[in-house]
Motif scaffolding. Structure first.
Motif, PDB file in Angstrom:
ATOM      1  N   SER A   2      79.546 -18.074  13.742  1.00  0.00           N
ATOM      2  CA  SER A   2      79.366 -16.916  12.932  1.00  0.00           C
ATOM      3  C   SER A   2      79.985 -15.588  13.701  1.00  0.00           C
ATOM      4  O   SER A   2      79.637 -15.601  15.058  1.00  0.00           O
ATOM      5  CB  SER A   2      77.826 -16.655  12.655  1.00  0.00           C
ATOM      6  N   SER A   4      79.302 -12.579  12.174  1.00  0.00           N
ATOM      7  CA  SER A   4      78.817 -11.511  11.499  1.00  0.00           C
ATOM      8  C   SER A   4      78.094 -10.540  12.337  1.00  0.00           C
ATOM      9  O   SER A   4      77.054 -10.925  13.158  1.00  0.00           O
ATOM     10  CB  SER A   4      78.028 -12.099  10.312  1.00  0.00           C
ATOM     11  N   THR A   5      78.172  -9.376  12.117  1.00  0.00           N
ATOM     12  CA  THR A   5      77.366  -8.189  12.778  1.00  0.00           C
ATOM     13  C   THR A   5      76.812  -7.161  11.781  1.00  0.00           C
ATOM     14  O   THR A   5      77.003  -7.452  10.468  1.00  0.00           O
ATOM     15  CB  THR A   5      78.063  -7.339  13.758  1.00  0.00           C
ATOM     16  N   GLU A   7      78.152  -4.415  11.100  1.00  0.00           N
ATOM     17  CA  GLU A   7      79.466  -3.577  10.466  1.00  0.00           C
ATOM     18  C   GLU A   7      80.419  -4.810   9.930  1.00  0.00           C
ATOM     19  O   GLU A   7      81.206  -4.352   8.889  1.00  0.00           O
ATOM     20  CB  GLU A   7      80.021  -3.303  11.642  1.00  0.00           C
ATOM     21  N   ARG A   8      80.252  -6.210   9.726  1.00  0.00           N
ATOM     22  CA  ARG A   8      81.057  -7.111   9.160  1.00  0.00           C
ATOM     23  C   ARG A   8      80.607  -8.405   9.024  1.00  0.00           C
ATOM     24  O   ARG A   8      79.388  -8.802   9.537  1.00  0.00           O
ATOM     25  CB  ARG A   8      82.298  -7.123   9.970  1.00  0.00           C
ATOM     26  N   GLN A   9      80.905  -9.061   7.955  1.00  0.00           N
ATOM     27  CA  GLN A   9      80.669 -10.657   7.732  1.00  0.00           C
ATOM     28  C   GLN A   9      81.744 -11.323   8.002  1.00  0.00           C
ATOM     29  O   GLN A   9      82.777 -11.084   6.977  1.00  0.00           O
ATOM     30  CB  GLN A   9      80.228 -10.783   6.250  1.00  0.00           C
ATOM     31  N   ALA A  10      81.778 -12.222   8.745  1.00  0.00           N
ATOM     32  CA  ALA A  10      83.143 -13.080   9.109  1.00  0.00           C
ATOM     33  C   ALA A  10      82.662 -14.374   9.777  1.00  0.00           C
ATOM     34  O   ALA A  10      81.470 -14.274  10.433  1.00  0.00           O
ATOM     35  CB  ALA A  10      83.955 -12.271  10.015  1.00  0.00           C
ATOM     36  N   VAL A  11      83.220 -15.237   9.836  1.00  0.00           N
ATOM     37  CA  VAL A  11      83.156 -16.546  10.537  1.00  0.00           C
ATOM     38  C   VAL A  11      84.404 -16.709  11.380  1.00  0.00           C
ATOM     39  O   VAL A  11      85.515 -16.356  10.796  1.00  0.00           O
ATOM     40  CB  VAL A  11      82.575 -17.676   9.612  1.00  0.00           C
ATOM     41  N   SER A  23      86.930 -13.204   6.849  1.00  0.00           N
ATOM     42  CA  SER A  23      86.301 -12.050   6.342  1.00  0.00           C
ATOM     43  C   SER A  23      85.716 -12.353   5.405  1.00  0.00           C
ATOM     44  O   SER A  23      86.297 -12.791   3.979  1.00  0.00           O
ATOM     45  CB  SER A  23      86.992 -10.951   6.322  1.00  0.00           C
ATOM     46  N   ILE A  24      84.437 -12.601   5.058  1.00  0.00           N
ATOM     47  CA  ILE A  24      83.652 -13.207   3.738  1.00  0.00           C
ATOM     48  C   ILE A  24      83.369 -11.914   2.724  1.00  0.00           C
ATOM     49  O   ILE A  24      83.723 -12.214   1.799  1.00  0.00           O
ATOM     50  CB  ILE A  24      82.098 -13.286   4.370  1.00  0.00           C
ATOM     51  N   ALA A  25      83.466 -10.589   3.454  1.00  0.00           N
ATOM     52  CA  ALA A  25      83.375  -9.490   2.268  1.00  0.00           C
ATOM     53  C   ALA A  25      84.758  -9.366   1.645  1.00  0.00           C
ATOM     54  O   ALA A  25      84.749  -9.129   0.421  1.00  0.00           O
ATOM     55  CB  ALA A  25      83.181  -8.264   3.234  1.00  0.00           C
ATOM     56  N   LYS A  48      79.614 -11.137  19.081  1.00  0.00           N
ATOM     57  CA  LYS A  48      80.573 -11.597  18.132  1.00  0.00           C
ATOM     58  C   LYS A  48      81.857 -10.996  18.492  1.00  0.00           C
ATOM     59  O   LYS A  48      82.781 -11.003  17.453  1.00  0.00           O
ATOM     60  CB  LYS A  48      80.064 -11.381  16.772  1.00  0.00           C
TER      61      LYS A  48
END
Length: 229
Positions: A2, A4-5, A7-11, A23-25, A48
């Protein structure tokens, strides 16, 4: 892993030779490219920000990536890479230290402050240890209880980080009779403590600049555990 923070959603995940930050978003992805071999080990810092990837084989590399910019922050190649490539890697809770297990026989365990050790410095150290230092005496392990023995009897370069490599904390060659270790992890509370494990045994490591490196292999088996294995 993961990324994700707030500020962002990512893996992050590895796909053969390439690391991918997805980037999940937005549904977009950024490719972390440069490895000549399939990525064999990876980890992510607790904030992260940093992704570390390593591979095994000819022209093996270890790369520290900025996951936000999707660019390499440090690239280690040739003799700066653990012998045989990277079998396992971890980063300390504060993101300052990297630990690697080599894909070699015997294995090498190395820990350093990556932000302060450049690739040329690490390569010079590894060359001296492998080919000309004469610092390869066998070590002592405690197989029978939990009390750590001092493992700095020649295989560890902990004693020398002050002379030549201030930020190379230690580089240790495991005895060949120790089963291959497949995983390395820092203690999230104290980066001076690590654990590595193979199929049947775990080794608990601790180090300090003034005391060197100690290792312990508890003998507790399945019969002493409270739950079935």
């Amino acid at each position: 892993h993961s990324l994700s923070t707030a500020e962002r959603q990512a893996v992050f995940y590895a796909s053969s030779h390439t690391g991918v930050v997805y980037s999940i978003a937005s549904g977009s992805q950024f490719l972390l490219q440069g490895h000549c071999n399939p990525i064999s080990a990876s980890c992510v810092s607790s904030d992260k920000r940093w992704v570390v990837t390593g591979d095994c084989g000819e022209d093996a590399m270890l790369v520290v990536w900025d996951s936000v910019a999707a660019t390499p922050a440090r690239i280690y190649t040739d003799d700066a890479v653990p012998l045989g490539g990277v079998a396992a890697v971890d980063v300390s809770q504060d993101g300052a230290l990297i630990a690697t297990l080599s894909n070699s026989v015997p294995q090498e365990l190395t820990v350093w402050d990556w932000s302060n050790v450049d690739p040329e410095e690490l390569a010079e150290h590894h060359q001296r240890q492998r080919y000309g230092d004469g610092n390869n005496a066998s070590s002592n392990y405690d197989d029978n209880n939990d009390a750590p023995n001092n493992a700095n009897n020649g295989n560890s370069s902990t004693r020398r980080h002050g002379q030549h490599h201030q930020h190379l904390l230690f580089h240790y060659v495991l005895p060949e009779d120790i089963e291959p270790q497949h995983c390395v992890r820092f203690n999230p509370i104290d980066p001076r403590e690590l654990v590595t494990n193979g199929e049947r045994r775990a080794i608990f490591w601790s180090w300090a600049p003034e005391d060197g490196l100690s290792a312990s292999m508890p003998s507790h088996g399945a019969s002493k555990l409270q739950k079935g294995v």
